[in-house]
Design a protein around this motif. Structure first.
Motif, mmCIF file in Angstrom:
data_model
loop_
_atom_site.group_PDB
_atom_site.id
_atom_site.type_symbol
_atom_site.label_atom_id
_atom_site.label_comp_id
_atom_site.label_asym_id
_atom_site.label_seq_id
_atom_site.Cartn_x
_atom_site.Cartn_y
_atom_site.Cartn_z
ATOM 1 N N ASP A 196 -3.517 4.503 7.806
ATOM 2 C CA ASP A 196 -3.444 4.887 6.395
ATOM 3 C C ASP A 196 -3.285 3.667 5.501
ATOM 4 O O ASP A 196 -3.990 3.500 4.503
ATOM 5 C CB ASP A 196 -2.269 5.846 6.157
ATOM 6 C CG ASP A 196 -2.523 7.239 6.702
ATOM 7 O OD1 ASP A 196 -3.686 7.549 7.022
ATOM 8 O OD2 ASP A 196 -1.558 8.016 6.813
ATOM 9 N N ASN A 197 -2.350 2.806 5.850
ATOM 10 C CA ASN A 197 -2.079 1.631 5.025
ATOM 11 C C ASN A 197 -3.225 0.624 5.080
ATOM 12 O O ASN A 197 -3.611 0.049 4.054
ATOM 13 C CB ASN A 197 -0.769 0.974 5.464
ATOM 14 C CG ASN A 197 0.450 1.724 4.977
ATOM 15 O OD1 ASN A 197 0.899 1.528 3.849
ATOM 16 N ND2 ASN A 197 0.984 2.598 5.818
ATOM 17 N N LEU A 212 0.088 5.818 10.743
ATOM 18 C CA LEU A 212 0.687 5.150 9.583
ATOM 19 C C LEU A 212 -0.014 3.821 9.317
ATOM 20 O O LEU A 212 -0.325 3.482 8.168
ATOM 21 C CB LEU A 212 2.181 4.913 9.825
ATOM 22 C CG LEU A 212 2.901 4.096 8.743
ATOM 23 C CD1 LEU A 212 2.958 4.873 7.430
ATOM 24 C CD2 LEU A 212 4.315 3.709 9.201
ATOM 25 N N TYR A 267 4.063 -6.901 3.314
ATOM 26 C CA TYR A 267 4.222 -5.480 3.620
ATOM 27 C C TYR A 267 3.137 -4.963 4.562
ATOM 28 O O TYR A 267 3.441 -4.331 5.589
ATOM 29 C CB TYR A 267 4.217 -4.634 2.332
ATOM 30 C CG TYR A 267 4.226 -3.155 2.654
ATOM 31 C CD1 TYR A 267 5.398 -2.529 3.036
ATOM 32 C CD2 TYR A 267 3.048 -2.406 2.643
ATOM 33 C CE1 TYR A 267 5.413 -1.172 3.384
ATOM 34 C CE2 TYR A 267 3.044 -1.060 2.983
ATOM 35 C CZ TYR A 267 4.233 -0.457 3.352
ATOM 36 O OH TYR A 267 4.241 0.868 3.713
ATOM 37 N N THR A 274 0.811 -1.213 0.000
ATOM 38 C CA THR A 274 0.000 0.000 0.000
ATOM 39 C C THR A 274 0.852 1.276 0.000
ATOM 40 O O THR A 274 0.318 2.372 0.046
ATOM 41 C CB THR A 274 -0.932 0.003 1.225
ATOM 42 O OG1 THR A 274 -0.165 -0.302 2.394
ATOM 43 C CG2 THR A 274 -2.031 -1.042 1.067
ATOM 44 N N ASP A 275 2.170 1.117 -0.062
ATOM 45 C CA ASP A 275 3.087 2.258 -0.158
ATOM 46 C C ASP A 275 4.338 1.768 -0.886
ATOM 47 O O ASP A 275 5.193 1.103 -0.298
ATOM 48 C CB ASP A 275 3.437 2.791 1.236
ATOM 49 C CG ASP A 275 4.268 4.071 1.183
ATOM 50 O OD1 ASP A 275 5.133 4.186 0.292
ATOM 51 O OD2 ASP A 275 4.060 4.943 2.049
ATOM 52 N N ARG A 276 4.436 2.095 -2.159
ATOM 53 C CA ARG A 276 5.519 1.570 -2.991
ATOM 54 C C ARG A 276 6.904 1.967 -2.477
ATOM 55 O O ARG A 276 7.823 1.147 -2.411
ATOM 56 C CB ARG A 276 5.344 2.054 -4.438
ATOM 57 C CG ARG A 276 6.424 1.578 -5.394
ATOM 58 C CD ARG A 276 6.134 2.063 -6.802
ATOM 59 N NE ARG A 276 6.120 3.505 -6.913
ATOM 60 C CZ ARG A 276 7.195 4.273 -7.083
ATOM 61 N NH1 ARG A 276 8.392 3.710 -7.145
ATOM 62 N NH2 ARG A 276 7.087 5.583 -7.190
ATOM 63 N N LYS A 277 7.041 3.209 -2.069
ATOM 64 C CA LYS A 277 8.357 3.681 -1.625
ATOM 65 C C LYS A 277 8.757 3.036 -0.290
ATOM 66 O O LYS A 277 9.868 2.548 -0.128
ATOM 67 C CB LYS A 277 8.350 5.204 -1.503
ATOM 68 C CG LYS A 277 8.244 5.926 -2.838
ATOM 69 C CD LYS A 277 8.299 7.437 -2.650
ATOM 70 C CE LYS A 277 8.216 8.138 -3.987
ATOM 71 N NZ LYS A 277 8.247 9.623 -3.844
ATOM 72 N N ASN A 278 7.841 3.043 0.657
ATOM 73 C CA ASN A 278 8.147 2.482 1.970
ATOM 74 C C ASN A 278 8.381 0.975 1.902
ATOM 75 O O ASN A 278 9.108 0.406 2.710
ATOM 76 C CB ASN A 278 7.010 2.790 2.949
ATOM 77 C CG ASN A 278 7.419 2.586 4.393
ATOM 78 O OD1 ASN A 278 8.571 2.802 4.763
ATOM 79 N ND2 ASN A 278 6.484 2.161 5.217
ATOM 80 N N ALA A 279 7.764 0.320 0.917
ATOM 81 C CA ALA A 279 7.891 -1.133 0.787
ATOM 82 C C ALA A 279 9.325 -1.553 0.520
ATOM 83 O O ALA A 279 9.722 -2.682 0.832
ATOM 84 C CB ALA A 279 6.984 -1.641 -0.327
ATOM 85 N N ILE A 314 -6.232 1.943 3.023
ATOM 86 C CA ILE A 314 -5.976 1.842 1.580
ATOM 87 C C ILE A 314 -6.108 0.386 1.128
ATOM 88 O O ILE A 314 -6.670 0.094 0.068
ATOM 89 C CB ILE A 314 -4.588 2.417 1.233
ATOM 90 C CG1 ILE A 314 -4.602 3.939 1.409
ATOM 91 C CG2 ILE A 314 -4.193 2.049 -0.193
ATOM 92 C CD1 ILE A 314 -3.241 4.581 1.322
#
Length: 387
Positions: free
Chosen positions: A310-311, A307, A263, A246-251, A314
């Motif tokens: 949010d994830n 956080l 994730y 659900t968060d490409r960068k944080n993954a 989503i």
């Protein structure tokens, strides 16, 4: 072949008569004949067999006819005819129960998983089951069988866990272990698949055909029922929601809480919330304590849990868009704090979905896993009952 056809029709009619009585709670033979469009002799024959087999009881009489004739006898489902063993083996606790055929939990036990995981887990399960049977005074022939929910991908046909990171199990023969202890039919499945069956049977979605149950606890998983049927996928891994990104960068940067975790459960599960906040505060913090701090507007707790919200939201929004369910039910330990986060979760879901979907907290409470495991047994075993 002709005899087989007649036998099948008789079984179908018997199933329909029994489920008619279950759904209506009490009916007369005449009522059943009219509702199912069956002849009175056929209904009388089926009722006699169901009564002889103790599936139904005659419970008195209804209203007298207008002409003052004999009062018709009422028929009622005998939920105490047999009992089911439901077991939920979770990463934190093992819960066990004995339910009647209505799904009412008549005896309940639980114990911490990790304390027994590496030594004596199945012996402790046997001890708890024996204790519950003694409590209710049940013999072997009073129990139809056993259902088990497990926190991982489970091969339903072969009865083994493909992988359960929270337990450290891979290709683990759970059904075989239990068959060494119990002489009952045994069915195993992923825990959320079991619980979604329980929610469909006894919970918030008993009148729905398309529903998703999401468990947010040590990990995150979901059970999916589409058009009234449990959807397991081609490799028994449908609903492994914890692997959603659900968060490409944080993954790219996040480290799994447990080996094998995906994730989403590494940022939004109870175990991840506990781990992330413990690291920030430099002390051990449980997920329950984290939400208590969140309610007090603690800055670190709010940062970690916001956080997670949010994830999680989503991820749920993606599910709503993909499956178009009538209802999503949240369970697991984190769901107990749903009242604290529901507004934010629902707001995010509405922002990112094309249609409305009810998102509610489970009503089954701590017995959800037990009821779900019992529902699994009824679903898989060849009984007259539909759930």
């Amino acid at each position: 072949m002709q005899r087989e056809g007649v036998a099948n029709i008789k079984t179908i009619n018997m199933r329909n008569v029994l489920n008619c009585i279950v759904e209506e709670h009490a009916l007369t033979r005449a009522d059943i004949s009219k509702r199912l469009n069956l002849s009175k002799p056929t209904v009388s024959s089926i009722v006699k067999q169901l009564t002889d087999d103790r599936w139904i009881l005659e419970v008195g009489s209804g209203s007298a006819s207008a002409g003052g004739g004999r009062k018709p006898v009422q028929l009622k489902f005998n939920a105490k005819r047999s009992y089911l063993i439901g077991i939920d083996i979770g990463g934190t606790n093992v819960t066990l129960g004995l339910t009647d055929l209505n799904g009412d939990v008549c005896a309940y036990r639980e114990f911490p998983t990790q304390q027994h995981l590496h030594s004596g887990l199945f012996e402790e399960i046997e001890r708890c089951v024996d204790s519950m049977r003694s409590q209710l005074g049940l013999q072997d022939n009073d129990i139809l069988g056993l259902g088990v929910g497990l926190p991982g991908i489970t091969n339903v046909e072969e009865g083994f866990v493909v992988e359960a990171p929270a337990l450290g199990w891979k290709h683990y023969p759970v059904r075989e272990k239990l068959e060494n202890i119990f002489d009952f039919p045994i069915y195993v499945d992923n825990d959320v698949n079991s619980v979604v069956l329980g929610e469909h049977w006894k919970g918030a979605a008993n009148d729905k055909s398309n529903l998703i149950y999401i468990a947010i606890g040590t990990g995150i998983g979901s059970g999916i029922i589409l058009n009234g049927e449990l959807y397991r996928g081609s490799n028994y891994s449908a609903g492994e929601m914890g692997y959603l990104v659900t968060d490409r960068k944080n993954a790219k940067e996040i480290q799994p809480v447990f080996k094998g975790y995906g994730y989403l459960e590494s940022v939004a599960s109870g175990s991840s919330i506990s781990q992330l906040l413990s690291t920030r505060l430099n002390r051990d913090v449980t997920a329950k304590e984290a939400f208590e701090l969140y309610a007090q507007h603690d800055a670190d707790a709010m940062s970690v849990i916001d956080l997670a919200i949010d994830n999680l939201a989503i991820g749920i929004a993606n599910y709503v868009s993909l499956f178009d369910p009538e209802i999503i039910i949240l369970g697991g330990g984190v769901s107990k704090s749903f009242h604290l986060i529901s507004e934010k979760v629902i707001d995010i879901i509405r922002q990112h979905t094309p249609q409305h979907c009810d998102v509610v907290q489970t009503t089954l409470g701590k017995e959800a896993g037990v009821i779900g495991a019992a529902a699994l047994f009824l679903k898989e075993h060849d009984l007259l009952l539909n759930i």
